[in-house]
Structures are given as C-alpha cells and as structure tokens.
Design an enzyme around this catalytic site. Structure first.
Site, PDB file in Angstrom:
ATOM      1  N   CYS A  92       0.828  -1.201   0.000  1.00  0.00           N
ATOM      2  CA  CYS A  92       0.000   0.000   0.000  1.00  0.00           C
ATOM      3  C   CYS A  92       0.867   1.258   0.000  1.00  0.00           C
ATOM      4  CB  CYS A  92      -0.989  -0.050   1.164  1.00  0.00           C
ATOM      5  SG  CYS A  92      -2.383   1.049   0.894  1.00  0.00           S
ATOM      6  N   HIS A 183      -3.651  -5.324   0.780  1.00  0.00           N
ATOM      7  CA  HIS A 183      -3.034  -5.808   2.026  1.00  0.00           C
ATOM      8  C   HIS A 183      -3.035  -7.334   2.069  1.00  0.00           C
ATOM      9  CE1 HIS A 183      -2.561  -1.973   4.082  1.00  0.00           C
ATOM     10  NE2 HIS A 183      -3.629  -1.606   3.404  1.00  0.00           N
ATOM     11  N   GLU A 185      -1.691  -9.166   4.164  1.00  0.00           N
ATOM     12  CA  GLU A 185      -1.596  -9.667   5.540  1.00  0.00           C
ATOM     13  C   GLU A 185      -2.948  -9.815   6.223  1.00  0.00           C
ATOM     14  OE1 GLU A 185      -0.836  -6.776   4.390  1.00  0.00           O
ATOM     15  OE2 GLU A 185      -1.135  -5.119   5.781  1.00  0.00           O
TER      16      GLU A 185
END
Ligand code: XMP
Length: 526
Positions: A92, A183, A185
């Site tokens: 990002c 993202h 994660e």
C-alpha cells in the site's frame, strides 16, 4: 530507557526487516511473516541504512501508512533501501513510496477503493505463482487506499490490476522490488498469505526457521548479549502467562543473575497464589521471592468503593511494595517485563479514545523505578507467547489460565473490600469454576467467574429467614475481549452451581446469572 528488541542483535538467523510507516497492519505483517516461519524485525521507517544493513536482512517490507506520499513531510525511508540489492516489498503506502522514489507516478485516485476488491493477475511470477489463485487469475483483495500508482517506474511490470484498472501489483524482477496496492496480511485477502510466502521464500530465498524453539534460542542469546556478566535482572511475576514466560526464559539464559519477585496482593483466586508459588519455587533456578502483601493491600483498600480508585490504589501499592523489595536486593540494572504486543498497542497513543477502565498489570511498571527494560516478548501475540511457554515447559495451569485482571478480585467485589467478602467470593468463584470445568466447557469460554454484589436480599434457609449477599455468575465467549457475548450455559450447570454456592456458603442468599453482552456491559463488573 532501552528497548531490548531494538538492540542490535547480530542474529544468527536469516531475517526480514519490516519498516513501519505507522500503518494499522504493520504488526500483522510481522505476525504473518513469523507464521511463514521467517524471523522478522519491525523497525521505524527512518532507520538509517547502516543499521538495516548490519542486520543483513534477506528482504525488506515497507508497511502501509495513514500518510500520503504526496503530502508535505511524508515519511520516507533511507533511499539506499532500493539500491542495496536486497529484495523489497512495498505494501500500500510502501508501494506508493517505492513507485514515486523510483520514477513512477502516484496520484490521489478518483475512486478510493476500500474493502473487498477484485483484481486480475497479469503476471503470475513470482508473487501469484500459487495454487491458491485460480487459473482465470481473478482474485479478491482487501484494499484501503486513496492514493494509487498510475505509472509504474521504469523497469517495472504490471503484475495485477483491479477491475477499476488500478495497478494492484507491480514488480521489477531484475532488482527484485515489488509493490502491492492491497493488504496481503489481512484475513480478508484470500491467498494473501501465499503472496507473502512467495515473496519470502522465492524472492528473498528464506526458509522456515521461526519456531518457538528457535525463538527461545534467539531470545536467550539476546538476553545474554544485553545483560552483562555483572548485571542482575529483576522480574515481576504475577502468576499470569506473560510474566511467567519471561521468567522461564530469563531462567534459561541467566538464572544466576535473575531475581524473581511475586507480589501477592491477596486478591487472587482461591489457592492460586499457593499454586504459583509452588511452581516458581520448584522450577526456577534463580532467586525467587514471595512477598505476602495481602494485609497492606487490604488496609489501603479499606472503605474504597470507586472502581477506578481501587485500581489506582492497587497500582500504586504494587509499585511501592515491588520497588521496596527490588531495591533491597542490592545492585540491579534491568527489569524484565512480560510486555506483549497488544500491551504495546494499548498503551500507545490511541488518541481521543475514551478510557473506560484504566488497566493495571505487572506489564506496566513505571520508568521511575530506574531500571533499564528487558522485554523479550514485546513483539509477540498472546498465542505465540503460549507456544513459547509450552516450549519452555510451563504447565497448562499457567498457559491456559483465563485472562485475569491485574487488580484481581478487587474489581469483582462491588463496593468496599474486606477480608470476609474476599473469602466469600473466592469460595463461590471456586465452585463455579469447578462446575464449569467439570462440565467440559472450559475451552469454549473466554472468561468465567463470580462477582460479589453489594446487594443484600432476603431468603429462607431451613425454616429461618436469611438476609445475605447476592453472588452473580459471569461467563462470556469472546475473540479478543473487545466485544463479548454472555455464554448460553446449560440450566443444569447453573442449577448445580447455585445449589452448591447457597448450600456450601451459608452467608450467600441468592445466585443470579449475568446475561449482559459487551457492549453495552463490560466483562468485569467494575
Ligand atoms: P472489560 O471489563 O473492560 O475487560 O470488558 C476486558 C478484559 O480486560 C480485563 N480487565 C483488566 N485487566 N487490569 C487488567 O490487567 C484491569 O484493571 C482490568 N480490567 C479488566 C478483563 O478481565 C477482560 O479480560
């Protein structure tokens, strides 16, 4: 104050450095990297290149950030990060930054993309080369951005695009620099973990080496590096998981220079203090000190009814008693604490957040004690601490102990606290916990306990009128204590518990079950 894990550690293992630009998911990235079995270190974004280089990372991850690269004073890392020949993954904001620094173009998008967004894979190698991505190459990812890269820097390929034509992933295979707009994660990005793993294993060449065992070995080595041969360390034990794991770790590393102090405020559950003292005495090689301070705490709390005042008093008494004992031990340089990552976030600057309850626990002794800190668990989440504890041989009674507030039963006695009330509550609480445990429901609960209310009611025992206090039972299910639902316990269990409490504790007149969820209730009554 020194923060132990920020020390240069000369680690023996390959590791990845995560440069933290203040994004809300930075620690989650660290966690995912560890879940992939790779060591990582979270460093401030402006860490000088020399320092990064000294750690010899196999890869560098640039986190997200609430900032925008186009704003004045946007956080930037040392430019050498892109030139050092070490693989880089920007997530990002991290992607925006590397794109801008390397000659691409970043603008504020016309359509902000937040939440679940589809994207199409253009090049599968190396990040999307995984069975998890379907053959059509269309995926879903969690986005949360306003800025976007509209022109990739020279040398970069477009690896994926969203349906709005935003560049979702870019990469320069030559320099091994990659950027993700989404993202990987977060849980909502299916296959996100695989993207991270491809970066770690295929691009950085890392292999699986983070295990609780290797963490223990590394932590021991770091403790030995920090704590010199003539230094002594004091460790405050509470009977909880975190401080116990720290003590056991310390004990393996430098038991001859460790002093453990367990301040027993007398507000633990029935038999609990005795059990933990026995365990610590038996298992710890270092010097163990049990301070029985029940009287001091009860005196300080006499007549106090306000919950926050109780917390304040317990917190300051604790510090007083601990400090006095620790200082009486002679020369001590370090204080080992069981601070874990959620404590770091909670005590951080969530500015503007309302203080509902001020939390006191031994993870938070103040700087005024004058010791340097050793906080080996600072980057771990609770479940990781438990794994490390199991590796160190801690018993389930500690590892699976339900969360217990630092101020203990003081916040479960509504109104003022006396030794008699404490004893009533301990007995009732024990009965409830025993029944629930025997019903096989322990693992389903987040917390379960009894509360001694300040309500007195009329009842009948035998043929006599009885006037006595009400015990409330509380059992909740929860993921993280931020929200909680009251547990739908079987009536038979509640019935048996109520019969036992009123039967075995003559003073108790009535038992009620709390059916309030959080919110609007809190888990504890005070
Ligand atoms: P509440 O009552 O705020 O509790 O819903 C959320 C979690 O925090 C624990 N708790 C405390 N822990 N010191 C602590 O260390 C405190 O003063 C304290 N008050 C609440 C509570 O047991 C639950 O797990």
């Amino acid at each position: 104050m020194e923060h132990f894990l920020n020390e240069d550690s000369n680690s023996i293992r390959e590791k990845v450095v995560i440069l933290d630009f203040g994004g809300q998911y930075s620690m989650l990235i660290a966690r995912r990297v560890r879940e992939a079995g790779v060591f990582c270190e979270l460093l401030p974004y402006d860490t000088p290149w020399d320092e990064i280089k000294r750690l010899a990372p196999a890869g560098i991850i640039l986190s997200g950030s609430p900032a925008s690269v186009n704003q004045e004073g946007a956080p930037r890392c040392d430019r050498a990060v892109y030139e050092g020949g070490i693989p880089v993954l920007g997530i990002c904001y991290g992607m925006h930054l590397l794109a801008e620094e390397l000659g691409g173009e970043v603008v504020r998008g016309t359509r902000s993309e937040f939440g679940r967004t589809s994207f199409e894979i253009v090049e599968r190698e190396p990040l999307f080369n995984d069975d998890n991505f379907d053959d059509a190459g269309s995926c879903c990812a969690w986005m949360s951005h306003q800025d976007e890269v509209v022109k990739a820097p020279p040398g970069f390929h477009v690896l994926a695009r969203t349906e709005n034509n935003t560049l979702a992933a870019i990469g320069d295979h030559e320099r091994k620099i990659y950027g993700l707009q989404f993202h990987p994660e977060v849980f909502h990005t299916p296959g996100g973990n695989n993207v991270l793993k491809r970066f770690l294993y295929d691009v950085c060449g890392c292999s699986w080496s983070w295990t609780p065992k290797s963490f223990v070995e590394d932590a021991m080595e770091k403790i030995r590096q920090v704590v010199g041969a003539d230094d002594r360390v004091v460790c405050a034990l509470s009977g909880g998981v975190d401080s116990s794991v720290v003590a056991f770790l310390l004990d393996r590393a430098i038991s001859d220079r460790a002093v453990y102090i367990f301040v027993d405020h007398g507000l633990l559950r029935l038999d609990e203090a005795g059990q933990v003292v026995k365990l610590y005495r038996e298992k710890l090689q270092g010097q163990f000190i049990h301070v029985n301070a029940k009287k001091v705490f009860l005196e300080a709390l006499a007549g106090i009814t306000d919950p926050e005042e109780k917390r304040r008093i317990i917190g300051s008494e604790f510090i007083k008693v601990f400090k006095e004992k620790a200082l009486s031990m002679g020369d001590i340089t370090y204080l080992a604490q069981g601070t874990i990552y959620p404590d770091v976030i909670e005590s951080g600057s969530i500015s503007g957040a309302a203080i509902i309850k001020s939390h006191h626990n031994v993870g938070g002794l103040p700087e005024e004690l004058g010791f340097d800190l050793v906080e080996p668990l600072r980057e771990l989440f609770k479940d990781e601490v438990r794994l490390v504890g199991a590796e160190l041989g801690l018993p389930d009674t500690i590892l699976k102990r339900q969360p217990f507030p630092g101020p203990g039963l003081a916040v479960r006695i509504v109104g003022d606290i006396t030794a008699e009330k404490l004893s009533l509550l301990q007995k009732a609480d024990y009965i409830f916990r025993e029944e629930l445990y025997n019903a096989g429901l322990n693992d389903e609960m987040w917390q379960y306990f009894a509360v001694l209310t300040d309500v007195k009611v009329v009842g009948v025992k035998g043929d006599d009128r009885h006037y006595g206090p009400v015990i409330a039972l509380r059992a909740v299910v929860s993921e993280d204590a931020m929200t909680a639902d009251w547990a739908r316990l079987p009536y038979e269990l509640l019935d048996k518990t109520s019969l036992r409490i009123t039967g075995e504790i003559p003073e108790i007149a009535r038992v009620v079950y709390d059916i309030t969820s959080k919110p609007p209730g809190t888990i504890e009554w005070e």
